[in-house]
Design an enzyme around this catalytic site. Structure first.
Site, PDB file in Angstrom:
ATOM      1  CB  ALA A  44       2.745   0.129  42.374  1.00  0.00           C
ATOM      2  CB  ALA A  66      10.260  11.757  45.073  1.00  0.00           C
ATOM      3  CB  CYS A  75      -2.908   2.583  54.819  1.00  0.00           C
ATOM      4  SG  CYS A  75      -3.277   2.709  52.808  1.00  0.00           S
ATOM      5  CE1 TYR A 458     -22.468 -21.846  66.522  1.00  0.00           C
ATOM      6  CE2 TYR A 458     -22.344 -24.175  66.842  1.00  0.00           C
ATOM      7  CZ  TYR A 458     -22.830 -22.974  67.480  1.00  0.00           C
ATOM      8  OH  TYR A 458     -23.574 -22.988  68.600  1.00  0.00           O
ATOM      9  CD1 TRP A 466     -28.571 -21.247  60.029  1.00  0.00           C
ATOM     10  CD2 TRP A 466     -27.714 -21.051  58.075  1.00  0.00           C
ATOM     11  NE1 TRP A 466     -29.166 -22.098  59.429  1.00  0.00           N
ATOM     12  CE2 TRP A 466     -28.563 -22.243  58.179  1.00  0.00           C
ATOM     13  CE3 TRP A 466     -26.725 -20.754  56.811  1.00  0.00           C
ATOM     14  CZ2 TRP A 466     -28.637 -22.962  57.169  1.00  0.00           C
ATOM     15  CZ3 TRP A 466     -27.180 -21.720  55.908  1.00  0.00           C
ATOM     16  CH2 TRP A 466     -28.053 -22.715  55.874  1.00  0.00           C
TER      17      TRP A 466
END
Length: 520
Positions: A44, A66, A75, A458, A466
């Site tokens: 941040a 720090a 991560c 697709y 789908w």
């Protein structure tokens, strides 16, 4: 007066980021130059500084960190420690030099000790013990999270946290020097599971201690069982319902004592029991704290204290579906909140749109992902949810390498509003991008029916006619009709929580049946 001065200055000095210190010194006392002080770096804090620089090019911006690592991808640490080709230097979002080239002052290894809200100053202490006082016009707190309380013995050699680059580098040195054969991981959240993967890849025998008996609690029980199976398939042992009370060292080995009178031995111990907001500094200054000790902020990232903003793992987070603040710390969320805080500290009017808790976790060859609300969470929030689960191939069965995806969709029974989704599948099956598609649909407040109309790409080696996401939507709609039948027969106005409808349904052009279950 400022404009003629700036024009005059432009004739003598090239106005770029490198020359900003000279420019701001020239303009001090002439125009109101805001001093933006940011306590904390990744994720941040750096995002806040960069956005503030874009919005207010001549502001005086200082970041105080720090440790020695102002902008690192925490991560990514499990993937570095796994021995995969992720060099620790590449985990930096930006180097200190790159940040300073943006005209941002960077103070490393300075720990904040006291905020004086009245005087608008923050006191810091550097690694030599010297203190310094920094004034501010706008303050942004990005202190991040702090580790949860730990049992005695966490200071022993071979016992590690994973909250910082220093933690990761210390573990890496220990593995290289001591060649541990076994590892005990306390905690079965995303970090614990990813580190079980990482240390197994390094050749260690890994045991995870699961105090609650639940593995990766952010997904439903059915998916937790799949995660357990994948861990076991790769040799990871899970021990449930144990609470570690102390860690001891005897004859070069580490012994974990538990409340259940079980002793567990290992060569390396990782504490992955979670974290909470790191807000001791804010609390001592009189800045209000709320959920789990996090700082309450509005969507402008304002704390309610004049000229003080906060962002990242130390703050509450607006939830887009719940329409209220929660504590849900995630790296991507911290970046977005930091950007909003930085823009507003520089005079902007940005708003943080909110989070859905979207998350993907890789576990060996599998990825499990979620977004939005699970069935139980949706019910607690006042929705009337139906959850459908299906299995479908990630692409056309006629092409080689097709692999199953298991998808759970949660949506509101009456409005069909999409509320949440969970997916588990192979590492190469596009799980992460498909959960992002669900997150996008939820953010757009789409219904399950509207997802069917999306114009998705697709190609037989990549998807079916789908896509599985749309296949799951089709099956949810069928399931919602099936789930109404018991209501019509019994005259109930709402379904019982313990009822379930099971069906076998074909999926797409793959000719592979998908097993469907509906929580109604």
């Amino acid at each position: 007066m400022a404009c003629p001065l700036l024009c005059s200055l432009r004739n003598h000095v090239e106005l770029n980021y490198q020359n900003l210190p000279l420019v701001t010194k020239f303009l001090e006392g002439v125009i109101d130059l805001k001093r933006i002080l940011i306590v904390g770096g990744s994720d941040a804090g750096i995002s806040a500084a960069l956005r503030a620089r874009e919005v207010y090019p001549i502001a005086g911006i200082t970041i105080v960190v720090a440790d020695r690592y102002p902008s690192f991808n925490i991560c990514g640490l499990p993937f570095h420690l796994s021995g995969e080709p992720v060099e620790w230097g590449t985990l930096a979002h930006r180097s200190g030099e790159e940040i300073e080239k943006m005209g941002i002052r960077l103070l490393l290894e300075h720990r904040a000790r006291h905020i004086d809200l009245g005087a608008k100053t923050v006191e810091f202490r550097d690694r030599s013990g010297r203190t310094r006082l920094l004034p501010y016009d706008r303050l942004i707190l990005a202190a991040g999270a702090a580790s949860a309380p730990h049992p005695p013995g966490t200071d022993l050699q071979g016992v590690f946290l994973l909250r910082s680059m220093d933690d990761a580098l210390a573990m890496e040195r220990y593995i290289a020097r001591c060649h541990p054969k076994s590892a005990i991981i306390i905690g079965a959240g995303s970090v614990g599971i990813e580190m079980a993967d990482a240390l197994t890849r390094r050749g260690l025998s890994v045991t995870i201690l699961v105090r609650s008996g639940k593995v990766l609690k952010t997904v439903d029980q059915r998916f937790q069982e799949i995660v357990r199976s994948e861990l076991g398939r790769n040799g990871v042992k899970l021990v449930d319902q144990v609470e570690v009370t102390a860690i001891e060292e005897q004859q070069g080995s580490l012994f974990l004592r538990t409340a259940q009178n079980v002793t567990i031995r290992g060569d390396l111990v990782l504490l992955a029991t979670g974290s909470g907001p790191g807000n001791d500094l804010a609390r001592a200054a009189g800045i209000p704290v709320g959920i789990q000790g996090a700082i309450p902020v509005n969507r402008a990232m304002e704390t309610g204290v004049n000229e003080v903003y906060a962002a990242g793992d130390c703050v509450e987070t607006w939830h887009r579906l719940l329409k209220r603040n929660v504590y849900l710390p995630l790296g991507a969320t911290a970046h977005k909140q930091g950007r909003v805080a930085g823009e507003n500290a520089a005079g902007g009017r940005a708003q943080f749109i909110g989070t859905l808790g979207t998350q993907s976790v890789r576990i060996f060859d599998m990825v499990v992902a979620r977004t939005g609300l699970r069935d139980s969470e949706a019910r607690e929030a006042g929705f009337d949810p139906i959850t459908a689960e299906m299995e479908a191939l990630d692409h056309d069965a006629k092409c080689p390498g097709a692999t199953p995806l298991r998808i759970r969709i949660t949506a509101d029974r009456r409005s069909h509003q999409l509320l949440g989704a969970q997916i588990v599948g192979h590492y190469y099956a596009g799980v992460s991008k498909r959960i992002d598609l669900f997150a996008t649909a939820i953010s757009a407040e789409m219904s399950v029916d509207a997802m069917i109309d999306l114009d998705l790409s697709y190609s037989p080696p990549l998807s079916g006619t789908w896509d599985p996401v749309q296949g799951a939507a089709l099956e949810w709609i069928k399931g919602s009709l099936i789930s109404r039948a018991p209501l019509l027969r019994t005259g109930l106005s709402s379904p019982r929580d313990d009822k379930a409808v099971m069906a076998e349904q074909p999926y797409g052009s793959g000719k592979t049946p998908g097993r469907l279950s509906f929580a109604v």
